[in-house]
Design a protein around this motif. Structure first.
Motif, PDB file in Angstrom:
ATOM      1  N   LYS A   2       0.983  -1.346  -0.392  1.00  0.00           N
ATOM      2  CA  LYS A   2       0.086  -0.037  -0.051  1.00  0.00           C
ATOM      3  C   LYS A   2       0.714   1.320   0.014  1.00  0.00           C
ATOM      4  O   LYS A   2       0.530   2.142  -0.625  1.00  0.00           O
ATOM      5  CB  LYS A   2      -1.018   0.042   0.864  1.00  0.00           C
ATOM      6  N   LYS A   3       1.974   1.239   0.607  1.00  0.00           N
ATOM      7  CA  LYS A   3       2.978   2.236   0.794  1.00  0.00           C
ATOM      8  C   LYS A   3       3.505   2.537  -0.588  1.00  0.00           C
ATOM      9  O   LYS A   3       3.747   3.840  -1.033  1.00  0.00           O
ATOM     10  CB  LYS A   3       3.915   2.235   1.776  1.00  0.00           C
ATOM     11  N   LEU A   4       3.950   1.631  -1.308  1.00  0.00           N
ATOM     12  CA  LEU A   4       4.371   1.844  -2.686  1.00  0.00           C
ATOM     13  C   LEU A   4       3.433   2.352  -3.555  1.00  0.00           C
ATOM     14  O   LEU A   4       3.688   3.052  -4.446  1.00  0.00           O
ATOM     15  CB  LEU A   4       4.673   0.265  -2.988  1.00  0.00           C
ATOM     16  N   PHE A   5       2.114   1.718  -3.500  1.00  0.00           N
ATOM     17  CA  PHE A   5       1.052   2.598  -4.345  1.00  0.00           C
ATOM     18  C   PHE A   5       0.750   3.892  -3.984  1.00  0.00           C
ATOM     19  O   PHE A   5       1.046   4.538  -4.952  1.00  0.00           O
ATOM     20  CB  PHE A   5      -0.399   1.737  -4.120  1.00  0.00           C
ATOM     21  N   ILE A   6       0.759   4.238  -2.969  1.00  0.00           N
ATOM     22  CA  ILE A   6       0.563   5.776  -2.501  1.00  0.00           C
ATOM     23  C   ILE A   6       1.959   6.685  -2.816  1.00  0.00           C
ATOM     24  O   ILE A   6       1.594   7.492  -3.486  1.00  0.00           O
ATOM     25  CB  ILE A   6       0.366   5.994  -0.895  1.00  0.00           C
ATOM     26  N   THR A   7       2.910   6.071  -2.624  1.00  0.00           N
ATOM     27  CA  THR A   7       4.152   6.706  -3.152  1.00  0.00           C
ATOM     28  C   THR A   7       4.275   6.952  -4.783  1.00  0.00           C
ATOM     29  O   THR A   7       4.611   7.924  -5.149  1.00  0.00           O
ATOM     30  CB  THR A   7       5.406   5.815  -2.853  1.00  0.00           C
ATOM     31  N   THR A   8       3.704   5.994  -5.403  1.00  0.00           N
ATOM     32  CA  THR A   8       3.753   5.944  -6.819  1.00  0.00           C
ATOM     33  C   THR A   8       2.678   6.976  -7.123  1.00  0.00           C
ATOM     34  O   THR A   8       2.851   7.811  -8.118  1.00  0.00           O
ATOM     35  CB  THR A   8       3.400   4.632  -7.530  1.00  0.00           C
ATOM     36  N   VAL A   9       1.644   7.174  -6.554  1.00  0.00           N
ATOM     37  CA  VAL A   9       0.470   8.171  -6.801  1.00  0.00           C
ATOM     38  C   VAL A   9       1.070   9.322  -6.501  1.00  0.00           C
ATOM     39  O   VAL A   9       0.826  10.204  -7.448  1.00  0.00           O
ATOM     40  CB  VAL A   9      -0.963   7.558  -5.939  1.00  0.00           C
ATOM     41  N   PHE A  10       1.612   9.504  -5.340  1.00  0.00           N
ATOM     42  CA  PHE A  10       2.087  10.915  -5.254  1.00  0.00           C
ATOM     43  C   PHE A  10       3.218  11.341  -6.152  1.00  0.00           C
ATOM     44  O   PHE A  10       3.274  12.453  -6.671  1.00  0.00           O
ATOM     45  CB  PHE A  10       2.833  10.764  -3.717  1.00  0.00           C
ATOM     46  N   GLU A  57      -8.989   5.138   5.287  1.00  0.00           N
ATOM     47  CA  GLU A  57      -8.679   4.186   6.239  1.00  0.00           C
ATOM     48  C   GLU A  57      -8.525   3.166   6.189  1.00  0.00           C
ATOM     49  O   GLU A  57      -7.720   2.560   6.739  1.00  0.00           O
ATOM     50  CB  GLU A  57     -10.089   4.654   7.351  1.00  0.00           C
ATOM     51  N   THR A  58      -9.285   2.417   5.017  1.00  0.00           N
ATOM     52  CA  THR A  58      -8.897   1.042   4.905  1.00  0.00           C
ATOM     53  C   THR A  58      -7.516   0.803   4.026  1.00  0.00           C
ATOM     54  O   THR A  58      -6.620  -0.021   4.596  1.00  0.00           O
ATOM     55  CB  THR A  58      -9.956   0.569   4.021  1.00  0.00           C
ATOM     56  N   ASN A  59      -7.175   1.653   3.176  1.00  0.00           N
ATOM     57  CA  ASN A  59      -6.094   1.621   2.257  1.00  0.00           C
ATOM     58  C   ASN A  59      -4.743   2.321   2.603  1.00  0.00           C
ATOM     59  O   ASN A  59      -3.632   1.994   2.497  1.00  0.00           O
ATOM     60  CB  ASN A  59      -6.221   2.007   0.736  1.00  0.00           C
ATOM     61  N   TYR A  60      -5.115   3.277   3.779  1.00  0.00           N
ATOM     62  CA  TYR A  60      -3.855   3.889   4.281  1.00  0.00           C
ATOM     63  C   TYR A  60      -3.879   4.251   5.953  1.00  0.00           C
ATOM     64  O   TYR A  60      -4.258   5.135   6.366  1.00  0.00           O
ATOM     65  CB  TYR A  60      -3.655   5.390   3.679  1.00  0.00           C
ATOM     66  N   PRO A  61      -4.065   2.899   6.691  1.00  0.00           N
ATOM     67  CA  PRO A  61      -4.413   3.098   8.211  1.00  0.00           C
ATOM     68  C   PRO A  61      -3.279   4.217   8.554  1.00  0.00           C
ATOM     69  O   PRO A  61      -2.247   4.131   8.294  1.00  0.00           O
ATOM     70  CB  PRO A  61      -3.908   1.687   8.467  1.00  0.00           C
ATOM     71  N   GLY A  62      -3.883   4.798   9.565  1.00  0.00           N
ATOM     72  CA  GLY A  62      -3.115   5.805  10.321  1.00  0.00           C
ATOM     73  C   GLY A  62      -2.900   7.058   9.394  1.00  0.00           C
ATOM     74  O   GLY A  62      -2.423   8.257   9.945  1.00  0.00           O
ATOM     75  N   LEU A  82       0.781  10.528   5.927  1.00  0.00           N
ATOM     76  CA  LEU A  82       0.949   9.128   6.432  1.00  0.00           C
ATOM     77  C   LEU A  82       1.777   9.126   7.521  1.00  0.00           C
ATOM     78  O   LEU A  82       2.501  10.242   8.094  1.00  0.00           O
ATOM     79  CB  LEU A  82       1.694   8.308   5.501  1.00  0.00           C
ATOM     80  N   GLU A  83       1.774   8.102   8.400  1.00  0.00           N
ATOM     81  CA  GLU A  83       2.277   8.119   9.748  1.00  0.00           C
ATOM     82  C   GLU A  83       3.923   8.260   9.589  1.00  0.00           C
ATOM     83  O   GLU A  83       4.567   8.549  10.700  1.00  0.00           O
ATOM     84  CB  GLU A  83       2.024   6.750  10.388  1.00  0.00           C
ATOM     85  N   ASP A  84       4.281   7.785   8.668  1.00  0.00           N
ATOM     86  CA  ASP A  84       5.941   7.983   8.222  1.00  0.00           C
ATOM     87  C   ASP A  84       6.309   9.355   7.953  1.00  0.00           C
ATOM     88  O   ASP A  84       7.457   9.353   7.932  1.00  0.00           O
ATOM     89  CB  ASP A  84       6.401   6.945   7.567  1.00  0.00           C
ATOM     90  N   GLY A  85       5.491  10.100   8.012  1.00  0.00           N
ATOM     91  CA  GLY A  85       5.877  11.768   7.716  1.00  0.00           C
ATOM     92  C   GLY A  85       5.702  12.094   6.320  1.00  0.00           C
ATOM     93  O   GLY A  85       6.072  13.223   5.940  1.00  0.00           O
ATOM     94  N   THR A  86       5.392  11.012   5.518  1.00  0.00           N
ATOM     95  CA  THR A  86       5.275  11.367   3.833  1.00  0.00           C
ATOM     96  C   THR A  86       4.108  12.048   3.758  1.00  0.00           C
ATOM     97  O   THR A  86       3.111  11.767   4.264  1.00  0.00           O
ATOM     98  CB  THR A  86       5.472  10.189   3.082  1.00  0.00           C
ATOM     99  N   SER A  87       3.858  12.739   2.647  1.00  0.00           N
ATOM    100  CA  SER A  87       2.555  13.331   2.264  1.00  0.00           C
ATOM    101  C   SER A  87       2.286  13.410   0.665  1.00  0.00           C
ATOM    102  O   SER A  87       3.410  13.622   0.170  1.00  0.00           O
ATOM    103  CB  SER A  87       2.233  14.556   3.061  1.00  0.00           C
TER     104      SER A  87
END
Length: 101
Positions: A2-10, A57-62, A82-87
């Motif tokens: 999921k983090k890979l997906f959101i990073t790619t989208v960003f 909430e489902t795809n990116y908890p936190g 995201l919780e890890d500080g990325t946005s």
């Protein structure tokens, strides 16, 4: 994954151009004007449909939605942290489906 997906989208979202040119011709000359590709207007976070917030909430908890905007096609542009500080930003329809640009 999921983090890979959101990073790619960003990453893809940051490379997307937000304006395009449209040519208008008259009898004596041709003029070019910039036209905004996305006419998103900021909305209160409370106005974001539950389907959209549930998808986050489902795809990116936190994850936290920091800002939301809406266009005439009922698509939402969300600034998310995201919780890890990325946005980054996501564009989804009112049912929580990702919108391809």
């Amino acid at each position: 994954m999921k983090k890979l997906f959101i990073t790619t989208v960003f990453a893809l979202g940051s490379l997307t151009a937000f304006a395009q040119e449209e040519q208008a011709a008259d009898a004596t000359e041709t003029a070019t004007e910039a036209v905004a590709q996305d006419a998103f207007a900021e909305v209160a976070l409370e106005e974001v449909p539950e389907a959209v917030t549930a998808m986050i909430e489902t795809n990116y908890p936190g994850a936290t939605i920091n800002k939301a905007s809406k266009n005439e096609a009922n698509q939402y542009k969300l600034e998310v942290s995201l919780e890890d500080g990325t946005s980054g930003a996501l564009i989804v329809d009112e049912e929580g489906n990702a919108v391809q640009q």
